[in-house]
Write an enzyme that holds these catalytic residues in place. Structure first.
Site, PDB file in Angstrom:
ATOM      1  CB  THR A  77      10.040   8.133 -66.159  1.00 22.62           C
ATOM      2  OG1 THR A  77       8.901   8.225 -65.315  1.00 22.62           O
ATOM      3  CG2 THR A  77       9.714   8.673 -67.538  1.00 22.62           C
ATOM      4  CD  GLN A 184       3.391   1.868 -57.447  1.00 18.99           C
ATOM      5  OE1 GLN A 184       3.255   1.686 -56.237  1.00 18.99           O
ATOM      6  NE2 GLN A 184       3.337   3.070 -57.998  1.00 18.99           N
ATOM      7  CB  SER A 204      11.308   5.094 -58.488  1.00 22.24           C
ATOM      8  OG  SER A 204      11.223   5.340 -59.858  1.00 22.24           O
ATOM      9  CB  ALA A 205      14.889   6.222 -54.361  1.00 18.27           C
ATOM     10  CG  HIS A 206       9.574   8.724 -55.950  1.00 18.94           C
ATOM     11  ND1 HIS A 206       8.229   8.977 -56.027  1.00 18.94           N
ATOM     12  CD2 HIS A 206       9.955   8.328 -57.183  1.00 18.94           C
ATOM     13  CE1 HIS A 206       7.823   8.759 -57.271  1.00 18.94           C
ATOM     14  NE2 HIS A 206       8.846   8.362 -57.990  1.00 18.94           N
ATOM     15  CB  THR A 245      27.541  14.602 -62.358  1.00 19.35           C
ATOM     16  OG1 THR A 245      28.509  15.176 -63.244  1.00 19.35           O
ATOM     17  CG2 THR A 245      28.060  14.615 -60.946  1.00 19.35           C
ATOM     18  CB  CYS A 331       2.259   8.284 -63.694  1.00 19.52           C
ATOM     19  SG  CYS A 331       2.413   7.349 -62.185  1.00 19.52           S
TER      20      CYS A 331
HETATM   21  C1  LIG Z   1       4.665   1.448 -62.217  1.00 19.31           C
HETATM   22  C2  LIG Z   1       5.372   2.758 -62.350  1.00 19.31           C
HETATM   23  N1  LIG Z   1       6.299   2.925 -63.298  1.00 19.31           N
HETATM   24  C3  LIG Z   1       6.964   4.064 -63.448  1.00 19.31           C
HETATM   25  C4  LIG Z   1       6.720   5.138 -62.636  1.00 19.31           C
HETATM   26  C5  LIG Z   1       7.511   6.397 -62.851  1.00 19.31           C
HETATM   27  O1  LIG Z   1       8.477   6.541 -61.842  1.00 19.31           O
HETATM   28  P1  LIG Z   1       9.275   7.898 -61.702  1.00 19.31           P
HETATM   29  O2  LIG Z   1       8.239   8.961 -61.580  1.00 19.31           O
HETATM   30  O3  LIG Z   1      10.098   7.725 -60.468  1.00 19.31           O
HETATM   31  O4  LIG Z   1      10.096   8.078 -62.930  1.00 19.31           O
HETATM   32  C6  LIG Z   1       5.739   5.027 -61.631  1.00 19.31           C
HETATM   33  C7  LIG Z   1       5.340   6.128 -60.753  1.00 19.31           C
HETATM   34  O5  LIG Z   1       5.426   7.280 -60.941  1.00 19.31           O
HETATM   35  C8  LIG Z   1       5.055   3.808 -61.488  1.00 19.31           C
HETATM   36  O6  LIG Z   1       4.127   3.640 -60.553  1.00 19.31           O
END
Ligand SMILES: Cc1ncc(COP(=O)(O)O)c(C=O)c1O
Length: 396
Positions: A77, A184, A204-206, A245, A331
């Site tokens: 995000t 993704q 993103s790591a998660h 940080t 999301c």
């Molecule tokens: C394609 C995509 N972009 C952005 C995000 C946002 O990532 P984050 O929640 O790690 O900021 C997601 C999932 O949440 C996503 O699937």
């Protein structure tokens, strides 16, 4: 007996932390807890070394030539916002126009809307019936005031993979920067910023069995060197691009997660795709009116999205309490409207609320998939039967 419940099938929303990632992170919570910007003692040096190792590993993992091209953020995000607003503000002298698509994540679409309020122009390209963007449409949309094109690598709802290399060629010819939201894609399908010709990429790591709350923006440094305007001002971390940080344990976990994902990415992708195809086959065999959303061909391996004629996805979710599924994308699930992605595909109104997203991931087994297939068939049949009693004459 059957599989252990509940079953998690929402791996597009997030993934569980891999225990090996947890092990890698632990020392940076318990022992090496220094601030990576502290230059006067060993705690700081160790933290900094860990961050720089992670940066190198992540850069190599996405094909970046230089570790300095990785800017740590809190997740995709933030990376999307930094890419779009950073480019719009940083390149204000060169132009005011952004090209994106109608099926981007809200982090891109809403950042674009915010920029429009500040006087920028945004073109949101239509996609075809399976969600693909036509590179020729990108070419047509670019004008002499276009500064950035943003097209996601793989869609989080319907799994469609965009022709990024072709879009990149179009952008290069016109000297326009290309950003891709690759949240993704990284760790799941081949993704190499040099091969694809990307200038900016968010991840993103998660989404790859790493921790929540950390991500990165890839920012090209050579040919061309990109200068973004920072969103956060402060201590000047990340070469001034993103102050704050650094979350050292999360960054260490992020790098470890990508290393693990890349070790067997293609084998795992094949396994997930075969589970996905098995589940689709079971649904198509057990039910009428199952419509696959997105392409039948190449798509995110663990992604299945179907519209089920005559039932609302939310009803299915209520009945499927033991299975974590989604009727859209986490999301945007705070919003009541039907998915903007399904709308962009041009689906008929009656199907817009019948979409079910199934995200298969590393922990899932064949036994689980078979159990979910049976249960889904049963639940949809029951819902349709109940519907037929309430309004006789309507088929399905
Ligand atoms: C394609 C995509 N972009 C952005 C995000 C946002 O990532 P984050 O929640 O790690 O900021 C997601 C999932 O949440 C996503 O699937």
């Amino acid at each position: 007996v059957g599989p252990k419940l509940p079953i998690y099938l929402d791996h597009h929303a997030t993934t569980p932390l891999d225990p090996r990632v947890f092990d890698a992170m632990r020392p940076y919570f318990e022992r090496d807890y220094g601030n990576a910007a502290s230059t006067t003692h060993v705690f700081g040096w160790r933290a900094e070394a860990a961050v720089e190792n992670a940066r190198e590993s992540l850069a190599a993992g996405i094909g970046a030539r230089d570790p300095r091209e990785i800017c740590f953020t809190s997740g995709s995000t933030e990376s999307d916002n930094l890419a779009l607003k950073g480019a719009a503000f940083g390149l204000a002298a060169e132009g005011d126009h952004i090209v994106t698509t109608r099926i981007e994540h809200p982090a891109v679409l809403d950042a674009c809307t915010a920029l429009e309020r500040q006087g920028r122009r945004v073109t949101r390209l239509a996609v075809d019936a399976v969600g693909r963007v036509d590179p020729a449409d990108v070419a047509r949309a670019i004008d002499e005031r276009t500064v950035l094109v943003s097209v996601m690598a793989a869609n989080s709802e319907i799994g469609v993979i965009q022709p990024l290399a072709e879009i990149a060629r179009v952008c290069r010819e016109r000297s326009v920067l290309l950003h891709s939201d690759a949240a993704q894609a990284v760790g799941r399908i081949p993704f190499d910023v040099e091969e694809l010709g990307l200038d900016l990429a968010s991840f993103s790591a998660h989404k790859m069995y790493g921790p929540k709350g950390v991500g990165a923006l890839y920012v090209r440094r050579r040919r061309p060197r990109i200068r973004l305007e920072p969103l956060l001002h402060g201590g000047g971390h990340e070469r001034g691009l993103r102050s704050g940080t650094l979350p050292v344990p999360l960054i260490v976990g992020f790098a470890r997660a990508l290393e693990i994902a890349l070790e067997d990415r293609d084998v795992e992708a094949a396994r997930l795709a075969s589970l996905r195809d098995r589940l689709l086959a079971r649904l198509e065999e057990g039910l009428e009116g199952v419509r696959l959303t997105g392409p039948r061909g190449p798509r995110l391996p663990g992604n299945l999205h179907v519209c089920l004629e005559g039932v609302q996805a939310d009803q299915v979710l209520v009945e499927m309490k033991d299975v974590a599924l989604s009727s859209g994308s986490a999301c945007s699930s705070a919003r009541p409207e039907p998915s903007h992605v399904l709308q962009a595909l041009g689906l008929p109104d009656r199907l817009l609320r019948s979409g079910l997203r199934i995200g298969i991931g590393r922990p899932n087994t064949t036994e689980e998939i078979d159990w979910v297939g049976e249960r889904l068939v049963q639940v949809v049949r029951e819902l349709r039967a109940a519907q037929a009693v309430r309004s006789p004459g309507r088929s399905l």
